[in-house]
Design a protein around this motif. Structure first.
Motif, PDB file in Angstrom:
ATOM      1  N   TYR A  23       0.845  -1.194   0.000  1.00 25.41           N
ATOM      2  CA  TYR A  23       0.000   0.000   0.000  1.00 25.41           C
ATOM      3  C   TYR A  23       0.876   1.238   0.000  1.00 25.41           C
ATOM      4  O   TYR A  23       1.914   1.261   0.670  1.00 25.41           O
ATOM      5  CB  TYR A  23      -0.875   0.063   1.258  1.00 25.41           C
ATOM      6  CG  TYR A  23      -1.936  -0.997   1.342  1.00 25.41           C
ATOM      7  CD1 TYR A  23      -2.989  -1.021   0.431  1.00 25.41           C
ATOM      8  CD2 TYR A  23      -1.890  -1.966   2.342  1.00 25.41           C
ATOM      9  CE1 TYR A  23      -3.976  -1.994   0.521  1.00 25.41           C
ATOM     10  CE2 TYR A  23      -2.869  -2.940   2.430  1.00 25.41           C
ATOM     11  CZ  TYR A  23      -3.904  -2.944   1.519  1.00 25.41           C
ATOM     12  OH  TYR A  23      -4.878  -3.907   1.614  1.00 25.41           O
ATOM     13  N   PRO A  24       0.454   2.296  -0.698  1.00 27.38           N
ATOM     14  CA  PRO A  24       1.141   3.572  -0.543  1.00 27.38           C
ATOM     15  C   PRO A  24       0.851   4.106   0.860  1.00 27.38           C
ATOM     16  O   PRO A  24      -0.229   3.869   1.400  1.00 27.38           O
ATOM     17  CB  PRO A  24       0.508   4.466  -1.617  1.00 27.38           C
ATOM     18  CG  PRO A  24      -0.763   3.823  -1.989  1.00 27.38           C
ATOM     19  CD  PRO A  24      -0.689   2.377  -1.606  1.00 27.38           C
TER      20      PRO A  24
ATOM     21  N   VAL B  92       3.848   0.659   2.411  1.00 28.77           N
ATOM     22  CA  VAL B  92       3.779  -0.354   3.468  1.00 28.77           C
ATOM     23  C   VAL B  92       3.649  -1.706   2.800  1.00 28.77           C
ATOM     24  O   VAL B  92       2.760  -1.903   1.966  1.00 28.77           O
ATOM     25  CB  VAL B  92       2.525  -0.163   4.357  1.00 28.77           C
ATOM     26  CG1 VAL B  92       2.444  -1.272   5.397  1.00 28.77           C
ATOM     27  CG2 VAL B  92       2.531   1.184   5.033  1.00 28.77           C
TER      28      VAL B  92
ATOM     29  N   ALA C 197       2.153  -4.667   3.310  1.00 31.07           N
ATOM     30  CA  ALA C 197       1.163  -5.262   4.216  1.00 31.07           C
ATOM     31  C   ALA C 197       1.228  -6.787   4.161  1.00 31.07           C
ATOM     32  O   ALA C 197       0.933  -7.467   5.142  1.00 31.07           O
ATOM     33  CB  ALA C 197      -0.239  -4.775   3.869  1.00 31.07           C
TER      34      ALA C 197
ATOM     35  N   PRO D 286       0.056  -9.959  15.663  1.00 35.06           N
ATOM     36  CA  PRO D 286      -0.304  -8.695  16.302  1.00 35.06           C
ATOM     37  C   PRO D 286      -1.125  -7.794  15.389  1.00 35.06           C
ATOM     38  O   PRO D 286      -1.190  -8.006  14.174  1.00 35.06           O
ATOM     39  CB  PRO D 286       1.050  -8.055  16.633  1.00 35.06           C
ATOM     40  CG  PRO D 286       2.091  -8.872  15.974  1.00 35.06           C
ATOM     41  CD  PRO D 286       1.492 -10.144  15.501  1.00 35.06           C
ATOM     42  N   SER D 287      -1.723  -6.798  15.999  1.00 30.00           N
ATOM     43  CA  SER D 287      -2.504  -5.816  15.268  1.00 30.00           C
ATOM     44  C   SER D 287      -1.612  -5.121  14.234  1.00 30.00           C
ATOM     45  O   SER D 287      -0.472  -4.788  14.534  1.00 30.00           O
ATOM     46  CB  SER D 287      -3.060  -4.826  16.285  1.00 30.00           C
ATOM     47  OG  SER D 287      -3.831  -3.878  15.649  1.00 30.00           O
ATOM     48  N   GLY D 288      -2.114  -4.954  13.031  1.00 35.22           N
ATOM     49  CA  GLY D 288      -1.356  -4.285  11.975  1.00 35.22           C
ATOM     50  C   GLY D 288      -0.358  -5.180  11.262  1.00 35.22           C
ATOM     51  O   GLY D 288       0.431  -4.711  10.442  1.00 35.22           O
ATOM     52  N   SER D 289      -0.403  -6.500  11.533  1.00 30.68           N
ATOM     53  CA  SER D 289       0.608  -7.382  10.940  1.00 30.68           C
ATOM     54  C   SER D 289       0.260  -7.829   9.524  1.00 30.68           C
ATOM     55  O   SER D 289       1.119  -8.347   8.812  1.00 30.68           O
ATOM     56  CB  SER D 289       0.821  -8.607  11.842  1.00 30.68           C
ATOM     57  OG  SER D 289      -0.385  -9.305  12.043  1.00 30.68           O
ATOM     58  N   GLY D 290      -1.016  -7.661   9.114  1.00 30.13           N
ATOM     59  CA  GLY D 290      -1.386  -8.029   7.747  1.00 30.13           C
ATOM     60  C   GLY D 290      -2.443  -9.106   7.640  1.00 30.13           C
ATOM     61  O   GLY D 290      -2.727  -9.601   6.547  1.00 30.13           O
ATOM     62  N   LYS D 291      -3.082  -9.451   8.754  1.00 33.12           N
ATOM     63  CA  LYS D 291      -4.075 -10.537   8.760  1.00 33.12           C
ATOM     64  C   LYS D 291      -5.291 -10.196   7.894  1.00 33.12           C
ATOM     65  O   LYS D 291      -5.713 -10.992   7.063  1.00 33.12           O
ATOM     66  CB  LYS D 291      -4.520 -10.837  10.205  1.00 33.12           C
ATOM     67  CG  LYS D 291      -3.373 -11.165  11.154  1.00 33.12           C
ATOM     68  CD  LYS D 291      -3.871 -11.493  12.557  1.00 33.12           C
ATOM     69  CE  LYS D 291      -4.609 -10.363  13.252  1.00 33.12           C
ATOM     70  NZ  LYS D 291      -3.772  -9.167  13.521  1.00 33.12           N
ATOM     71  N   SER D 292      -5.836  -9.000   8.110  1.00 29.70           N
ATOM     72  CA  SER D 292      -7.029  -8.623   7.329  1.00 29.70           C
ATOM     73  C   SER D 292      -6.672  -8.424   5.862  1.00 29.70           C
ATOM     74  O   SER D 292      -7.490  -8.736   4.976  1.00 29.70           O
ATOM     75  CB  SER D 292      -7.659  -7.349   7.896  1.00 29.70           C
ATOM     76  OG  SER D 292      -8.166  -7.589   9.188  1.00 29.70           O
ATOM     77  N   THR D 293      -5.464  -7.933   5.614  1.00 36.65           N
ATOM     78  CA  THR D 293      -5.012  -7.788   4.222  1.00 36.65           C
ATOM     79  C   THR D 293      -5.073  -9.143   3.525  1.00 36.65           C
ATOM     80  O   THR D 293      -5.605  -9.262   2.410  1.00 36.65           O
ATOM     81  CB  THR D 293      -3.574  -7.233   4.192  1.00 36.65           C
ATOM     82  OG1 THR D 293      -3.580  -5.939   4.800  1.00 36.65           O
ATOM     83  CG2 THR D 293      -3.047  -7.137   2.773  1.00 36.65           C
TER      84      THR D 293
END
Ligand SMILES: Nc1ncnc2c1ncn2[C@@H]1O[C@H](COP(=O)(O)OP(=O)(O)O)[C@@H](O)[C@H]1O
Ligand SMILES: [Mg+2]
Length: 231
Positions: A21-22, A28, A30, A48-55
């Motif tokens: 992602y820009p 980033v 992701a 952890p939060s922000g690690s790329g799971k939802s991506t």
């Protein structure tokens, strides 16, 4: 409607899948390039939060486009389909459960579960019967005529699971479905998901909960966009 595949068969796989992602001036990563076959059964995605799971989940669903690589669902390369083709494909093959139940507030529990069957063109009577059977399966037969606002959080989430299962999807994707529930209610929701996995569906479950991850047949650990498979 298609049934789940026999145990051990893989319906969902990713090859060299990545997403950048820009971000401000920079980028980033992701998700770093990731190749994997998702076996039938329950795969927990932890990290952890922000690690790329939802991506990862959004790419598997075709909600987001990969920077590199592809998602194969059966013989279908998800991102080669048109937008409309992907929506149809999703409707036929995928079920979703999110942290928030996303039920339609003006429809009853029964109507919410019927909704994907209406889109699939099932006749009204069959729709009703199947939706009611699913509500009974999640223990909510007696709540069929309730609106979402008249249900507890856990009940609403169980309706959302019944809806996700309505068209008998091969793949069930869940992004922290118990994140807003107390532990007892969460356990009930998880029991429903693990039961689906045992029937041979491919269930991919993002969770923060270690106990949940311990129930899974397979675990993917994500850290700073890098996915590792735990055996
Ligand atoms: N649409 C987007 N645009 C820009 N950055 C994003 C977008 N979606 C996610 N990210 C970034 O990608 C990284 C992974 O996010 P995400 O997959 O949501 O993590 P998780 O679900 O593990 O909490 C984070 O740094 C997040 O800020
Ligand atoms: Mg997330």
């Amino acid at each position: 409607m298609t049934g789940p595949l026999p145990n051990g068969t893989s319906f969902l796989q990713v090859e060299d899948l990545s997403r950048i992602y820009p971000s401000g001036e920079g980028i980033v990563t992701a998700l770093s390039p990731f190749t994997h076959r998702f076996p039938a059964g329950l795969t927990a995605v932890v990290g952890p939060s922000g690690s790329g799971k939802s991506t990862l989940l959004n790419l598997l669903a075709g909600f987001d486009r990969p920077t590199t690589g592809r998602v194969l669902a059966g013989d279908t390369d998800l991102h080669r389909l048109s937008e409309a083709g992907r929506a149809d494909f999703r409707l036929a093959n995928y079920g979703f459960v999110f942290q928030n139940h996303n039920l339609v507030t003006i429809l009853t529990a029964l109507e919410n579960v019927e909704f994907p069957l209406t889109l699939a063109g099932l006749p009204r009577r069959e729709r009703r019967e199947r939706a009611l059977a699913l509500l009974e399966e999640v223990g909510l037969g007696a709540r069929a005529s309730h609106l979402p606002a008249q249900l507890s959080g856990g009940e609403a989430q169980r309706v959302a699971i019944a809806r996700a299962l309505a068209h008998n999807p091969r793949v069930l994707l869940a992004d922290e479905p118990t994140g807003n529930l107390d532990s007892h209610t969460g356990e009930r929701v998880l029991a429903l998901l693990t039961a689906q996995a045992r029937e041979g569906r491919t269930v991919v479950l993002i969770t923060h909960d270690r106990e949940v991850a311990a129930l899974a047949d397979h675990t993917l650990r994500v850290r700073d966009g890098v996915v590792t498979v735990e055996e």
